[in-house]
Design an enzyme around this catalytic site. Sequence first.
Site, PDB file in Angstrom:
ATOM      1  N   PRO A 195       5.836  28.674  43.497  1.00 20.73           N
ATOM      2  CA  PRO A 195       5.512  27.249  43.604  1.00 20.73           C
ATOM      3  C   PRO A 195       5.012  26.877  44.992  1.00 20.73           C
ATOM      4  O   PRO A 195       5.677  27.167  45.976  1.00 20.73           O
ATOM      5  CB  PRO A 195       6.866  26.583  43.315  1.00 20.73           C
ATOM      6  CG  PRO A 195       7.882  27.585  43.758  1.00 20.73           C
ATOM      7  CD  PRO A 195       7.285  28.931  43.452  1.00 20.73           C
ATOM      8  N   ASP A 244       7.348  23.355  44.376  1.00 19.13           N
ATOM      9  CA  ASP A 244       8.490  23.457  45.270  1.00 19.13           C
ATOM     10  C   ASP A 244       8.658  22.089  45.923  1.00 19.13           C
ATOM     11  O   ASP A 244       7.785  21.650  46.670  1.00 19.13           O
ATOM     12  CB  ASP A 244       8.170  24.526  46.317  1.00 19.13           C
ATOM     13  CG  ASP A 244       9.395  25.019  47.045  1.00 19.13           C
ATOM     14  OD1 ASP A 244      10.514  24.678  46.625  1.00 19.13           O
ATOM     15  OD2 ASP A 244       9.220  25.745  48.037  1.00 19.13           O
ATOM     16  N   TRP A 300      14.343  27.708  49.981  1.00 16.30           N
ATOM     17  CA  TRP A 300      13.900  29.039  49.553  1.00 16.30           C
ATOM     18  C   TRP A 300      14.737  29.553  48.395  1.00 16.30           C
ATOM     19  O   TRP A 300      14.282  30.362  47.591  1.00 16.30           O
ATOM     20  CB  TRP A 300      13.983  30.040  50.718  1.00 16.30           C
ATOM     21  CG  TRP A 300      12.854  29.872  51.690  1.00 16.30           C
ATOM     22  CD1 TRP A 300      12.931  29.418  52.967  1.00 16.30           C
ATOM     23  CD2 TRP A 300      11.480  30.171  51.454  1.00 16.30           C
ATOM     24  NE1 TRP A 300      11.685  29.407  53.540  1.00 16.30           N
ATOM     25  CE2 TRP A 300      10.779  29.860  52.641  1.00 16.30           C
ATOM     26  CE3 TRP A 300      10.764  30.660  50.363  1.00 16.30           C
ATOM     27  CZ2 TRP A 300       9.408  30.028  52.756  1.00 16.30           C
ATOM     28  CZ3 TRP A 300       9.397  30.831  50.478  1.00 16.30           C
ATOM     29  CH2 TRP A 300       8.736  30.506  51.670  1.00 16.30           C
ATOM     30  N   GLN A 328       4.849  35.747  52.697  1.00 12.04           N
ATOM     31  CA  GLN A 328       5.946  35.627  51.745  1.00 12.04           C
ATOM     32  C   GLN A 328       6.827  36.866  51.687  1.00 12.04           C
ATOM     33  O   GLN A 328       7.797  36.884  50.931  1.00 12.04           O
ATOM     34  CB  GLN A 328       5.409  35.315  50.349  1.00 12.04           C
ATOM     35  CG  GLN A 328       4.682  33.997  50.255  1.00 12.04           C
ATOM     36  CD  GLN A 328       5.564  32.810  50.560  1.00 12.04           C
ATOM     37  OE1 GLN A 328       6.766  32.835  50.341  1.00 12.04           O
ATOM     38  NE2 GLN A 328       4.986  31.765  51.119  1.00 12.04           N
ATOM     39  N   TRP A 359       9.222  34.168  49.654  1.00  9.44           N
ATOM     40  CA  TRP A 359       9.437  34.223  48.211  1.00  9.44           C
ATOM     41  C   TRP A 359       9.604  35.647  47.687  1.00  9.44           C
ATOM     42  O   TRP A 359      10.419  35.891  46.790  1.00  9.44           O
ATOM     43  CB  TRP A 359       8.254  33.540  47.522  1.00  9.44           C
ATOM     44  CG  TRP A 359       8.499  33.176  46.104  1.00  9.44           C
ATOM     45  CD1 TRP A 359       9.506  32.392  45.617  1.00  9.44           C
ATOM     46  CD2 TRP A 359       7.711  33.578  44.978  1.00  9.44           C
ATOM     47  NE1 TRP A 359       9.385  32.286  44.258  1.00  9.44           N
ATOM     48  CE2 TRP A 359       8.294  32.997  43.839  1.00  9.44           C
ATOM     49  CE3 TRP A 359       6.570  34.364  44.834  1.00  9.44           C
ATOM     50  CZ2 TRP A 359       7.768  33.170  42.563  1.00  9.44           C
ATOM     51  CZ3 TRP A 359       6.038  34.535  43.562  1.00  9.44           C
ATOM     52  CH2 TRP A 359       6.631  33.953  42.445  1.00  9.44           C
ATOM     53  N   LYS A 366      -5.840  31.274  62.885  1.00  8.89           N
ATOM     54  CA  LYS A 366      -5.201  30.715  61.714  1.00  8.89           C
ATOM     55  C   LYS A 366      -5.651  29.266  61.548  1.00  8.89           C
ATOM     56  O   LYS A 366      -5.878  28.573  62.533  1.00  8.89           O
ATOM     57  CB  LYS A 366      -3.691  30.757  61.955  1.00  8.89           C
ATOM     58  CG  LYS A 366      -2.844  30.530  60.735  1.00  8.89           C
ATOM     59  CD  LYS A 366      -1.394  30.728  61.111  1.00  8.89           C
ATOM     60  CE  LYS A 366      -0.482  30.168  60.048  1.00  8.89           C
ATOM     61  NZ  LYS A 366       0.917  30.448  60.340  1.00  8.89           N
ATOM     62  N   LYS A 381      -3.689  22.287  61.000  1.00  8.10           N
ATOM     63  CA  LYS A 381      -4.087  20.901  61.220  1.00  8.10           C
ATOM     64  C   LYS A 381      -4.294  20.623  62.700  1.00  8.10           C
ATOM     65  O   LYS A 381      -5.227  19.941  63.097  1.00  8.10           O
ATOM     66  CB  LYS A 381      -2.994  19.967  60.684  1.00  8.10           C
ATOM     67  CG  LYS A 381      -3.093  19.720  59.190  1.00  8.10           C
ATOM     68  CD  LYS A 381      -2.044  18.684  58.778  1.00  8.10           C
ATOM     69  CE  LYS A 381      -1.452  19.057  57.430  1.00  8.10           C
ATOM     70  NZ  LYS A 381      -0.198  18.363  57.141  1.00  8.10           N
TER      71      LYS A 381
END
Length: 968
Positions: free
Chosen positions: A49, A88, A524, A563, A567, A600, A603
């Site tokens: 998610p 999520d 998590w 992840q 996850w 990377k 914002k």
Amino acid sequence: MSTFERVEPRVRFPELEARILAFWREADVFRRSLELRAGAPEWVFYEGPPTANGKPGIHHVEPRTFKDVYPRFKTMTGHLVRRKAGWDCHGLPVELEIEKEIGTSGKRDIEAFGIAAFNARCRESVQRYVGDFERLTERIGFWIDLSEAYWTMSTDYIESVWWSLKRLHQRGLLVEADKVTAYCPRCGTALSDAEVALGYRVVEDPSVYVRFPIVESPDPSLVGGSLLVWTTTPWTLPANTGVAVAPDEPYVQVRRAHEALVLARSRLQQTLGEGWTIERTLPGSAIVGTRYEPPYANVEGAHRVVAADFVSMEEGTGLVHLAPAFGALDLEVGRREGWPVVKPVGDDGAFTEEGPPFVRGLFVKDADPKIVDDLRKRGRLVRAEAYEHSYPFCWRCATPLLYYARTSWYVLTTRIKDRLLEVNEEVNWYPEHIKHGRYGNWLENNVDWALSRDRYWGTPLPIWRCPAGHDTAVGSLRELGELAGRDLGDLDPHRPAIDEVRIRCPFEGCGAEASRLPPVIDAWYDSGAMPFAQWGYHPELGRGIEEFERSFPADFISEAIDQTRGWFYTLMAEGVLHFDSTAYRNVVCLGHIVDRDGRKMSKSLGNVIDPFDVLDRQGADALRWFLLTSGSPWSSRRVSLEVFDEIVRRFLLTLWNVYAFFVTYAIADGFDPEATPPPPLEERPVLDRWIWSELQLTVAEARERLEAYDATAAGRRIERFVDDLSNWYVRRSRRRFWNPGGEPSPDALAAFHTLHGCLVTVAALLAPFTPFIAEELWRNLAAGRSGHPDSVHLADYPEPDPAAIDPALGTAMAEVRRIVELGRRVRVETRIRTRQPLRAAVVDRPAGSAGLAALVDLIAEELNVKAVRFADRASIGRWRAKPNYRALGPRLGARVQALARALADDDGSIAGRLAAGETVAVTVGDGAVELAPSDVELTREVGVGWGCGERGRPRRGARPRDRRDPRA
RNA sequence: GGGCCUGUAGCUCAGCUCGGUUAGAGCGCUUCCCUGAUAAGGAAGAGGUCGAUGGUUCAAGUCCAUCCAGGCCCA
């Protein structure tokens, strides 16, 4: 009435995609693609998610594309692939977003604002961002069931998580413990290791060397001197309870004037420098037990020197200040020694009444200079300087983190570490190195999972405690209602409603009122619970059992590489904790999307590419094709808006041109694939048989690579086929399609059927990759004909026809294309234009070799020559031989270099005999070497009077052309 | 500080598993050709110390070691 819809030669892919999206909606194609496979073997996909916090970026499109291509492929190869979306919803990022919105800062503000109102805002925010993600998901053609999505904040989901936590608690795997954790005083919560890692920065902190006067020692001669202790966190000195030394390292007592100091011998030079005399040397163990006067009086019964194995000789003085409240190792030593934990700092990171008076109320980092001043005034400071090191900051709010002894709830994952490692062996990782590299290392270093968060918007920890200290884990609202004595079926399980529920302690003979402990849990854990919680799985409530059992573990998951610690781990950990099994069998682990400078996207850097910019300009197929075939999916990839233009031109427009070409002439000639049966393959011209053979090879390789989770290689193979189709098949066949008005000739029919078949197959091949253009081609060329379904996504993935594969023809055609390329070069070099017909092209190859004879017409036509002759070898130039190193290297060793020189000096006689198939003895240094033709590579040098192109290893074939009589 | 990954043409990337002597593609640039796919197609050219150094080898972009730079993860 045309057989095919006319095709706009100028295509706007975003508009085309909008039409296709509308078709999918109206014709309900996704649902039908599932129905079609009802009862088929299931291939299980889990959706990791996305955190519904913030607008989706282009980096969200990457995993979503890979999560789409394999399920589509598997569906087309006859599997049922259910795809349940998920969101999520919980966690600190959501809370921080709301804090920003309402202008609060810290937990006190939130509580003043009201937890109910705050969490309501969190819920709204999640719903808002999920809307953005849904829009993106649909637009990129990611087929996943959004209407049945699981939300980690839904009651069913939370109850399922509670069920799992209750079992962990019963099994003694969910425990409360005092541990030192990284703690953000502003957010008021402990951070997971993963979160801590996000915020390391290089900063300057004070580095101070402090005297700890010795008051008593097993070695009385030390009394009167001081221990020299080093720290970079002066604010922890008020909590000092001990000093650690390395027992086996040599320490020294040094003196200058009236001052005597004790420190590690190997640290003397760097910390004190010159001017000190060593009075004596003694092992660290001899200092153990020494008592000292602490920098700030706090408790009785501590302030001793102890031995420890973590004392570094790389920095400091070899005497380590211990403050059990502020360091994991310190706490461990303190426990062993029975020292009280001195904790002069509150949850807000400011000194409390327990701290020295002059720092009370100050934030610890701001107290540093005051403490240094105070030490200086009191004559305790030996040296103070600035020290540059990396220190963790809160990844969200940039507050320096404190290591802080706090009570937290832990899942004892260290107990299942061995099983995790076992289970990991059953998982296929793509790329493979993650398995024992990054991920395997992470498992090896497993630490207990700090589960609790002292926050608001999360799954509440379902543990109720009574005044007698009995803890009760509750697994559902029904159970909670029974314990509370009222119906709680409609209760929102979030804070603050859940906090108000009191229960009677069910412990034998207790019955006191118990209330819930305040923490919520790590988000998590929520996402790691999705294999069961997405179905609201709850054996006690009889819910979701069949769905879970049918779909556990997953065959396939895919996320970005970050992840591994997220996850990928929580999913596997919970799989083992609850079901003693891995939760997934195949993982495609993707690299990151970075900007054109390799940075990377974030914002704050302002370098984020809005996926909708690409989708509006070049379209979803271009974006998907880039992500699937450009570069390696597991390494980071640089993107800019321009790279998608290239995809459109190079691949999508090439395909479109072929498609538009076919449809234009099919309409003009009235070609109807159903009206006239396709001529048998063996009766079609060689060019048709060639492209058909290439098509089969492409189909076979695409299938094979997709089965191996290598969509990149599969896509590149398809792209090469499209290029062959466009730039050789259509280029060479163009005239065959021109039959204005009349009935198509048998040759034209063969061409039409061949090209039509190629395009239909390409559409099916591309369906998982670029579902829009694939659908467009299919709808116009195949849908409703010959029993084909109305959508390419309801078709079967193409299967190769081995009988149609002709490897010799492929080799010969490759040769022909090289010959033509050389011929064109000769024309340019000799400045004789192609429109100028020539009498002959002479090819330096044995006539009839490799099936070339059948293809001479192609060469002649392409080069505009009347005849193609194969050379009389002896007539042109002379032979040259170069060593075949692969054969000769192992045999001759160093002499191979001398042989190479000998062959370079050859006037053509050696090479000529080798070319004639003879074995030749060549003198090399002091011996002779027998050379067989296979020991060398032969090339030609060409004499005057010829335009010549030459192609070196590994395919010889100098290609001279007759230019003696250019006028024909 | 540790682990893993990456470093090849101006740009984006193949090639490295299994070493073979002239390192490839696409884009961009220059020149030219084609003009019945034309917001296409074809040819040529310029452009590379394959991150650096050392080693193994007859031979290293490819194997080994060390280092440098970047990324991710962990401290």
